[in-house]
Design an enzyme around this catalytic site. Structure first.
Site, PDB file in Angstrom:
ATOM      1  N   ASP A  20       3.588  -3.360 -15.198  1.00 55.65           N
ATOM      2  CA  ASP A  20       3.693  -2.535 -13.927  1.00 55.65           C
ATOM      3  C   ASP A  20       4.777  -3.212 -13.250  1.00 55.65           C
ATOM      4  O   ASP A  20       4.783  -4.253 -12.885  1.00 55.65           O
ATOM      5  CB  ASP A  20       2.467  -2.589 -13.404  1.00 55.65           C
ATOM      6  CG  ASP A  20       2.365  -1.299 -12.331  1.00 55.65           C
ATOM      7  OD1 ASP A  20       3.055  -0.227 -12.390  1.00 55.65           O
ATOM      8  OD2 ASP A  20       1.345  -1.506 -11.510  1.00 55.65           O
TER       9      ASP A  20
ATOM     10  N   HIS B 152       7.767   1.371  -0.772  1.00 57.68           N
ATOM     11  CA  HIS B 152       6.347   0.965  -1.088  1.00 57.68           C
ATOM     12  C   HIS B 152       6.288  -0.464  -0.627  1.00 57.68           C
ATOM     13  O   HIS B 152       5.445  -0.901  -0.171  1.00 57.68           O
ATOM     14  CB  HIS B 152       6.060   1.344  -2.377  1.00 57.68           C
ATOM     15  CG  HIS B 152       4.657   0.666  -2.866  1.00 57.68           C
ATOM     16  ND1 HIS B 152       3.533   0.963  -2.368  1.00 57.68           N
ATOM     17  CD2 HIS B 152       4.543  -0.509  -3.569  1.00 57.68           C
ATOM     18  CE1 HIS B 152       2.541   0.219  -2.631  1.00 57.68           C
ATOM     19  NE2 HIS B 152       3.198  -0.505  -3.814  1.00 57.68           N
TER      20      HIS B 152
ATOM     21  N   GLU C 155      -2.299   4.459  -7.300  1.00 60.86           N
ATOM     22  CA  GLU C 155      -0.884   4.325  -6.802  1.00 60.86           C
ATOM     23  C   GLU C 155      -0.198   5.518  -8.008  1.00 60.86           C
ATOM     24  O   GLU C 155      -0.444   5.473  -9.133  1.00 60.86           O
ATOM     25  CB  GLU C 155      -0.643   2.979  -7.579  1.00 60.86           C
ATOM     26  CG  GLU C 155      -0.836   1.717  -6.566  1.00 60.86           C
ATOM     27  CD  GLU C 155      -0.400   0.409  -6.666  1.00 60.86           C
ATOM     28  OE1 GLU C 155       0.135   0.373  -7.853  1.00 60.86           O
ATOM     29  OE2 GLU C 155      -0.210  -0.370  -5.857  1.00 60.86           O
TER      30      GLU C 155
ATOM     31  N   GLU D 285       2.553   6.702  -9.984  1.00 61.46           N
ATOM     32  CA  GLU D 285       3.742   6.053 -10.787  1.00 61.46           C
ATOM     33  C   GLU D 285       4.191   6.907 -11.912  1.00 61.46           C
ATOM     34  O   GLU D 285       3.516   7.823 -12.187  1.00 61.46           O
ATOM     35  CB  GLU D 285       3.071   4.782 -11.294  1.00 61.46           C
ATOM     36  CG  GLU D 285       2.417   3.895 -10.139  1.00 61.46           C
ATOM     37  CD  GLU D 285       2.370   2.273 -10.822  1.00 61.46           C
ATOM     38  OE1 GLU D 285       3.133   1.979 -11.420  1.00 61.46           O
ATOM     39  OE2 GLU D 285       1.572   1.736 -10.088  1.00 61.46           O
TER      40      GLU D 285
ATOM     41  N   ASP E  89      -2.407   4.086 -11.377  1.00 60.09           N
ATOM     42  CA  ASP E  89      -2.451   2.662 -11.425  1.00 60.09           C
ATOM     43  C   ASP E  89      -3.567   2.370 -10.399  1.00 60.09           C
ATOM     44  O   ASP E  89      -3.427   1.743  -9.364  1.00 60.09           O
ATOM     45  CB  ASP E  89      -1.267   1.749 -11.278  1.00 60.09           C
ATOM     46  CG  ASP E  89      -1.753   0.282 -11.393  1.00 60.09           C
ATOM     47  OD1 ASP E  89      -2.608   0.051 -12.434  1.00 60.09           O
ATOM     48  OD2 ASP E  89      -1.178  -0.404 -10.723  1.00 60.09           O
TER      49      ASP E  89
ATOM     50  N   ARG F 241      -8.076  -2.591  -3.020  1.00 62.72           N
ATOM     51  CA  ARG F 241      -7.283  -3.436  -2.508  1.00 62.72           C
ATOM     52  C   ARG F 241      -7.939  -4.604  -1.454  1.00 62.72           C
ATOM     53  O   ARG F 241      -7.471  -5.643  -1.523  1.00 62.72           O
ATOM     54  CB  ARG F 241      -6.730  -2.574  -1.245  1.00 62.72           C
ATOM     55  CG  ARG F 241      -6.082  -1.372  -1.654  1.00 62.72           C
ATOM     56  CD  ARG F 241      -4.617  -1.538  -2.323  1.00 62.72           C
ATOM     57  NE  ARG F 241      -3.818  -0.676  -2.649  1.00 62.72           N
ATOM     58  CZ  ARG F 241      -2.930  -0.548  -3.586  1.00 62.72           C
ATOM     59  NH1 ARG F 241      -2.539  -1.723  -4.014  1.00 62.72           N
ATOM     60  NH2 ARG F 241      -2.160   0.384  -3.791  1.00 62.72           N
TER      61      ARG F 241
ATOM     62  N   GLN G  99      -8.041  -7.132  -4.481  1.00 63.89           N
ATOM     63  CA  GLN G  99      -6.543  -7.570  -4.614  1.00 63.89           C
ATOM     64  C   GLN G  99      -6.287  -8.515  -3.603  1.00 63.89           C
ATOM     65  O   GLN G  99      -5.716  -9.703  -3.910  1.00 63.89           O
ATOM     66  CB  GLN G  99      -5.780  -6.415  -4.547  1.00 63.89           C
ATOM     67  CG  GLN G  99      -4.355  -6.816  -4.847  1.00 63.89           C
ATOM     68  CD  GLN G  99      -3.249  -5.598  -5.004  1.00 63.89           C
ATOM     69  OE1 GLN G  99      -3.900  -4.521  -4.717  1.00 63.89           O
ATOM     70  NE2 GLN G  99      -2.037  -5.812  -4.896  1.00 63.89           N
TER      71      GLN G  99
ATOM     72  N   LYS H  69      -6.645  -4.395 -10.534  1.00 62.20           N
ATOM     73  CA  LYS H  69      -6.059  -3.423 -11.437  1.00 62.20           C
ATOM     74  C   LYS H  69      -6.777  -3.144 -12.690  1.00 62.20           C
ATOM     75  O   LYS H  69      -6.334  -2.201 -13.324  1.00 62.20           O
ATOM     76  CB  LYS H  69      -4.527  -3.919 -11.450  1.00 62.20           C
ATOM     77  CG  LYS H  69      -3.929  -4.269 -10.070  1.00 62.20           C
ATOM     78  CD  LYS H  69      -3.305  -2.856  -9.297  1.00 62.20           C
ATOM     79  CE  LYS H  69      -2.420  -3.368  -8.539  1.00 62.20           C
ATOM     80  NZ  LYS H  69      -1.392  -2.165  -8.089  1.00 62.20           N
TER      81      LYS H  69
ATOM     82  N   THR I 135      -6.541   2.306 -15.692  1.00 61.78           N
ATOM     83  CA  THR I 135      -5.239   2.955 -15.447  1.00 61.78           C
ATOM     84  C   THR I 135      -5.131   4.256 -16.185  1.00 61.78           C
ATOM     85  O   THR I 135      -5.508   4.167 -17.189  1.00 61.78           O
ATOM     86  CB  THR I 135      -3.844   2.013 -15.923  1.00 61.78           C
ATOM     87  OG1 THR I 135      -4.038   0.600 -15.222  1.00 61.78           O
ATOM     88  CG2 THR I 135      -2.746   2.476 -15.612  1.00 61.78           C
TER      89      THR I 135
ATOM     90  N   GLU J 132      -0.844   3.243   1.851  1.00 60.26           N
ATOM     91  CA  GLU J 132       0.074   3.683   2.908  1.00 60.26           C
ATOM     92  C   GLU J 132      -0.090   4.757   3.708  1.00 60.26           C
ATOM     93  O   GLU J 132       0.154   5.061   4.887  1.00 60.26           O
ATOM     94  CB  GLU J 132       1.374   3.683   1.943  1.00 60.26           C
ATOM     95  CG  GLU J 132       2.030   2.394   1.366  1.00 60.26           C
ATOM     96  CD  GLU J 132       3.065   2.912   0.234  1.00 60.26           C
ATOM     97  OE1 GLU J 132       4.279   2.937   0.783  1.00 60.26           O
ATOM     98  OE2 GLU J 132       2.487   2.977  -0.857  1.00 60.26           O
TER      99      GLU J 132
END
Lengths: 387, 387
Positions: free
Chosen positions: A107, A114, A178, A180, A210, A214, A217, A230, A234, A335
């Site tokens: 990834d 971002h 996420e 992607e 993904d 948070r 993380q 993560k 996925t 975000e």
């Protein structure tokens, strides 16, 4: 008029004859035509026939570009014909499964918007970008064994998170997406792939979600990067759109402020004008623009192999979260809600910062195709189950 | 007297009848007996026969603990017999190849001494350990597709490194080893594996050398962890010693200063009293003690799956660099030369900080076996080629 009568199989629809993505349904390898699947094992495909007999795309991925091009040309001819060829069998798409054996999953982190947004939130006192960001496409390895096909339910992960009295354990309270774009590799195993050869090692393109926790993380990621935040899941689209379908979607990537090392320079534009749509429970919450990504997939592949590491058929690499400069172009809830501080509204009147149990996230995307057509990337959908 | 006459096949030797590691030679799946290999496909192994017919250990890994135990018991009987059983064929070990298909490769960071040494060098002003270190076994995903069998030559990687005028590109000047112990997973695919069940998912143990380019690592690793600094090559021993061979090598892990979350507690000792020997061009440069590792493999596996991530047959996870408290117990050149500042001597009079082209690194290891015997882990050897 094509012999395939399907309202979705027209050039103004994402899965018309200009797209022809590959997948695997209950009966075998297939190509998507509108909202149906055309089985390949029973068609007369000449020398390509042998690569589509199994119950995955693995043989086709190994076959390499000459076979991919020949097969696509043959299929374009077949689907545009006025009468059904011998052996043609249309089947439902809803049995589509994970279409290939995932080798390594990497990834990247190639959206400047971002990376800057995350940097501003996590390191408010420093430069939002780490010094290496504009010199190389930052990336890391993810967990290949937990890449799931679109439609797979996502169980909220448990894990350690920071607490006022030391780390606490429990369900993630900051479960995120996420949005992607992923690249599926094929062709011969190779190292030191140049940017000019990289496209030969990419079979096709698929959307990737993904999923990210948070809070897990934030506690775990120093010093070796994300791990359990993560690795639980996925999601990837069930249909892989061939790279060749993007011939008119190619655009230059936005310039970087410094001179690049030779192995990252590129004399061809390999940005892709893909626009993602992020829906949460039927509300569109963002439209991230992939053309804003600073690093292209050919640069990512060149970087990934410049140290002698090999790429092999079935390897998957994803772009990193796609975010544009505007607020409604951000590809993560982190975000969109600015770290949970600014809840955003859904059409049903509710608000969100991070994902709630029962929420359904759906990513779709399109790019311009030849002759004014539209090329689609198949949806990635997932519903959150409680821990 | 066993019918196997091999000077290495005695209980005081690492590959005597107490060890019986599995590997794959040119003719198929085999068990190592001293310095020879006993082919399994031609032996009468009853219900276990079907799992050893292929050209890898993959079927055996999938079979799970009951088959592993039955096969080991049967083989112990066979190799201790006084006459050769029907179908017994002894072949050379030198054709051994990578014995299984690596699923996901995870690398941990579980030596406190190593983490503190690295922390002191890289973050001299802060606490050598990040705050999470004593609460969870830190780890990250590595590249499964570049795990190579012992004996594979290692080409010095190219990459970006810090330079006085911005990053420069070229061969790594700080190529290093990491002496580690790896665990090969098998049995049913599973998530949420408890510490009390974790050993059921571990087929066996092998030495791992996680080759590392420290200069590439220092420039790239923020914020997402090591990537190209590690992905070019990881070497693993050709023979996987069954977990059952370590029954008397089990020791408690050193205590951690804080209470652990329930999922990391363990009512059985699963540290292993393995001592690694690191040789560089025939000079022994370190003897890292695995019993010093703060996190055991059962804690690592419980952590890795507590978020719902699955473990599947063929997954490989490694301990992280094994370093003890003493200077000559350090499992990396980074530590042995203290960041390159303190060159160490070889028997030929030369000195080293990091690896030079042509250098050969050899890792071996032993643990106490039953009845005063010694259990071996097969060598991991690699010679450095120029970039």
């Amino acid at each position: 008029m094509s012999w395939i009568s399907d309202p979705g199989f027209t050039e103004d629809q994402p899965f018309g004859p200009q797209t022809l993505p590959y997948g695997v349904v209950a009966d075998g390898v297939a190509v998507r035509v509108g909202d149906q699947a055309l089985l390949l094992k029973t068609l007369g495909l000449g020398k390509c026939t042998e690569f589509v007999q199994g119950d995955s795309l693995d043989d086709l991925l190994k076959a390499g570009r000459p076979v991919w091009s020949a097969l696509r040309a043959k299929l374009r001819e077949i689907v545009r014909g006025t009468s059904a060829p011998k052996g043609a069998e249309l089947v439902p798409i809803d049995t589509a499964k994970l279409p290939f054996t995932v080798g390594d999953y990497v990834d990247f982190y190639s959206s400047r918007h971002h990376a800057e947004n995350v940097g501003r939130m996590f390191r408010p006192d420093g430069d939002p970008l780490t010094p290496n960001w504009t010199h190389l496409p930052i990336g890391y390895h993810g967990r290949a064994g937990t890449v799931y096909v679109s439609g797979t339910e996502i169980t909220r992960p448990n894990g350690q998170k920071r607490g006022s009295e030391g780390p606490k354990f429990g369900p993630s309270e900051r479960l995120d997406i996420e949005a992607e774009v992923g690249f599926v590799c094929g062709g011969p195993r190779a190292a030191n792939v140049s940017t000019s050869r990289a496209a030969e090692h990419v079979f096709g393109v698929a959307l990737v979600n993904d999923w990210s926790a948070r809070d897990i993380q934030a506690w775990e990621y120093q010093p070796l990067g994300p791990f359990l935040a993560k690795s639980f899941a996925t999601s990837i689209g069930a249909w892989i759109t061939p790279l060749e379908a993007f011939s008119v979607a190619r655009v230059p990537t936005p310039p970087l402020p410094n001179k690049l090392h030779d192995y990252l320079t590129c004399d061809q534009p390999w940005g892709l004008d893909i626009t993602i749509t992020v829906e949460l429970n039927d509300t569109i919450v963002a439209r991230p623009p992939f053309r804003e990504m600073s690093w292209s997939f050919v640069q990512q592949l060149a970087h990934m192999t410049v140290n002698g590491a090999t790429v092999r058929p079935g390897d998957l690499f994803a772009s990193g979260t796609v975010s544009g400069p505007e607020k409604d172009e951000r590809g993560s809830f982190l975000e969109l809600s600015w770290g949970g501080k600014e809840p955003f509204k859904l059409d049903d009147g509710s608000t969100r910062t991070f994902l709630e149990d029962g929420d359904t996230v759906r990513l779709t995307a399109t790019a311009p195709g030849e002759g004014g057509s539209v090329v689609g990337l198949a949806e990635v959908v997932g519903t959150v189950r409680s821990a």
